[in-house]
Scaffold this active site. Structure first.
Site, PDB file in Angstrom:
ATOM      1  N   ASN A   1       0.861  -1.185   0.000  1.00 39.34           N
ATOM      2  CA  ASN A   1       0.000   0.000   0.000  1.00 39.34           C
ATOM      3  C   ASN A   1       0.895   1.232   0.000  1.00 39.34           C
ATOM      4  OD1 ASN A   1      -1.924   1.952   0.374  1.00 39.34           O
ATOM      5  ND2 ASN A   1      -2.417   1.409   2.491  1.00 39.34           N
ATOM      6  N   TRP A   2       1.087   1.796  -1.189  1.00 38.45           N
ATOM      7  CA  TRP A   2       2.009   2.934  -1.309  1.00 38.45           C
ATOM      8  C   TRP A   2       1.400   4.233  -0.791  1.00 38.45           C
ATOM      9  CZ3 TRP A   2       4.307   2.218  -6.958  1.00 38.45           C
ATOM     10  CH2 TRP A   2       5.168   1.113  -6.956  1.00 38.45           C
ATOM     11  N   LYS A   3       0.111   4.243  -0.526  1.00 35.32           N
ATOM     12  CA  LYS A   3      -0.578   5.466  -0.088  1.00 35.32           C
ATOM     13  C   LYS A   3      -0.268   6.594  -1.090  1.00 35.32           C
ATOM     14  CE  LYS A   3      -0.444   3.576   4.530  1.00 35.32           C
ATOM     15  NZ  LYS A   3      -0.392   3.779   5.973  1.00 35.32           N
TER      16      LYS A   3
ATOM     17  N   HIS B   1      -9.723   1.434   4.435  1.00 35.75           N
ATOM     18  CA  HIS B   1      -8.508   1.697   5.206  1.00 35.75           C
ATOM     19  C   HIS B   1      -8.809   2.735   6.290  1.00 35.75           C
ATOM     20  CE1 HIS B   1      -4.476   2.909   6.280  1.00 35.75           C
ATOM     21  NE2 HIS B   1      -4.048   1.803   5.696  1.00 35.75           N
TER      22      HIS B   1
ATOM     23  N   GLU C   1      -6.105  -4.174  10.767  1.00 37.58           N
ATOM     24  CA  GLU C   1      -5.084  -3.147  10.928  1.00 37.58           C
ATOM     25  C   GLU C   1      -5.406  -2.278  12.146  1.00 37.58           C
ATOM     26  OE1 GLU C   1      -2.840  -2.325   7.093  1.00 37.58           O
ATOM     27  OE2 GLU C   1      -4.566  -1.010   7.116  1.00 37.58           O
TER      28      GLU C   1
ATOM     29  N   GLY D   1       2.027   2.746  10.930  1.00 33.91           N
ATOM     30  CA  GLY D   1       3.037   3.793  10.759  1.00 33.91           C
ATOM     31  C   GLY D   1       3.762   4.191  12.029  1.00 33.91           C
TER      32      GLY D   1
ATOM     33  N   GLY E   1       2.537  -0.869   4.569  1.00 35.36           N
ATOM     34  CA  GLY E   1       2.615   0.533   4.151  1.00 35.36           C
ATOM     35  C   GLY E   1       4.075   0.937   4.005  1.00 35.36           C
ATOM     36  N   GLY E   2       4.627   1.490   5.070  1.00 36.10           N
ATOM     37  CA  GLY E   2       5.984   2.051   5.048  1.00 36.10           C
ATOM     38  C   GLY E   2       7.022   1.135   4.403  1.00 36.10           C
TER      39      GLY E   2
HETATM   40  P1  PGA Z   1       2.435   0.662   7.870  1.00 35.65           P
HETATM   41  O1  PGA Z   1       1.030   0.894   7.172  1.00 35.65           O
HETATM   42  O2  PGA Z   1       2.965  -0.647   7.354  1.00 35.65           O
HETATM   43  O3  PGA Z   1       3.254   1.824   7.454  1.00 35.65           O
HETATM   44  O4  PGA Z   1       2.192   0.601   9.344  1.00 35.65           O
HETATM   45  C1  PGA Z   1       0.126  -0.147   7.019  1.00 35.65           C
HETATM   46  C2  PGA Z   1      -1.127   0.369   6.366  1.00 35.65           C
HETATM   47  O5  PGA Z   1      -1.589   1.450   6.720  1.00 35.65           O
HETATM   48  O6  PGA Z   1      -1.667  -0.276   5.471  1.00 35.65           O
END
Ligand code: PGA
Length: 214
Positions: free
Chosen positions: A7-9, A93, A142, A148, A199-200
C-alpha cells in the site's frame, strides 16, 4: 495462498515506481502460492500495468474506489473506470475512515461496486466493531495504533482479534500495521495469517521483497 499487499498510499511518481518494479522483480521470489498486490496512486496504474503484464502472480490494486457508478461526481474514480486496470481494491482503510469520514455503509457500497467491475475487495478493519459484509474474501486487520508507528501488534493479540472477527473459514485473514522484514516471519509461521498489508516497508523494494521471500 499468501497475499502481500504493498500500500504505497500517496507516494511515488512514475519514475520512482518504475525503479521500484525493476528492483523488486530482481529480488523477489514470487511462487505459485504467492500473490503480490501493488497498490500505487491511480495515475500509475496504466503504466505499471504495462510493466508487470508479463510477470506471474503480481497484480495491481487500488487504494480506494468510489461508492458511485460513472456519472457527474467530480474527482471520483469509479470501479467501472478501473475495470481491467486493477485486480484488487483496498476498501475501508482506517486513513479513509478517519480523514474522509467513510463508514460501514460506504464500505458496503464500495464492495458492491468493486465486485461488479471485477475488483476483488480487500476490506480493512480496525477491530471487531467494523462491519464485514457477507462475501468478502480478504480481510486485513489493521489496528490503528500499529499503523506507521513501528509498534506492530503482537501475534497473540492479532490472533485474539481474528477469533473475535468470526470469519468464514474460506476468508483470507491478513495483518497490517508496522510490518517489516524482521517481524513478519512470526505471523506467517503461526499458520493463522495469510499475508500482510504493508505501508511504510512497501515503499522500499528491497525491504518489501524480503517480506515476500520469507
Ligand atoms: P504501515 O502501514 O505498514 O506503514 O504501518 C500499514 C497500512 O496502513 O496499510
Amino acid at each position: 495462498m499468501k497475499y502481500f499487499v504493498a500500500n504505497w498510499k500517496a507516494n511515488k511518481n512514475f519514475e520512482e515506481a518504475s525503479l521500484w518494479i525493476n528492483i523488486f522483480t530482481k529480488q523477489a521470489v514470487v511462487d505459485e502460492e504467492t500473490r503480490v498486490i501493488i497498490c500505487p496512486p491511480y495515475p500509475l496504474l496504466y503504466p505499471l500495468s504495462q510493466k508487470i503484464k508479463k510477470l506471474k502472480n503480481i497484480y495491481l490494486g487500488v487504494q480506494n474506489v468510489s461508492i458511485f457508478d460513472n456519472g457527474a461526481y467530480t474527482g471520483e474514480v469509479t470501479a467501472q473506470i478501473l475495470e481491467g486496470l486493477a485486480s484488487f481494491a483496498i476498501v475501508g482503510h482506517s486513513e479513509r475512515r478517519k480523514y474522509f469520514n467513510e463508514n460501514d455503509l460506504d464500505m458496503e457500497k464500495k464492495i458492491h461496486q468493486a465486485k461488479k467491475y471485477h475488483l476483488e475487495p480487500i476490506l480493512c478493519v480496525r477491530d471487531h466493531k467494523d462491519k464485514i459484509p457477507l462475501g468478502v474474501k480478504i480481510v486485513a486487520y489493521e489496528p490503528v495504533g500499529a499503523i506507521g508507528t513501528g509498534l506492530n501488534e503482537k501475534l497473540p493479540k492479532v490472533l485474539a482479534m481474528k477469533q473475535k472477527l468470526n470469519l468464514a473459514s474460506e476468508t483470507f485473514f491478513l495483518y497490517g500495521g508496522s510490518v517489516n522484514e524482521t517481524n513478519a516471519k512470526e505471523y506467517l509461521t503461526s499458520g493463522e495469517i495469510a499475508g500482510f498489508l504493508v505501508g511504510g516497508a512497501s515503499l522500499d523494494p528491497i525491504k518489501f521483497s524480503r517480506i515476500v521471500n520469507l
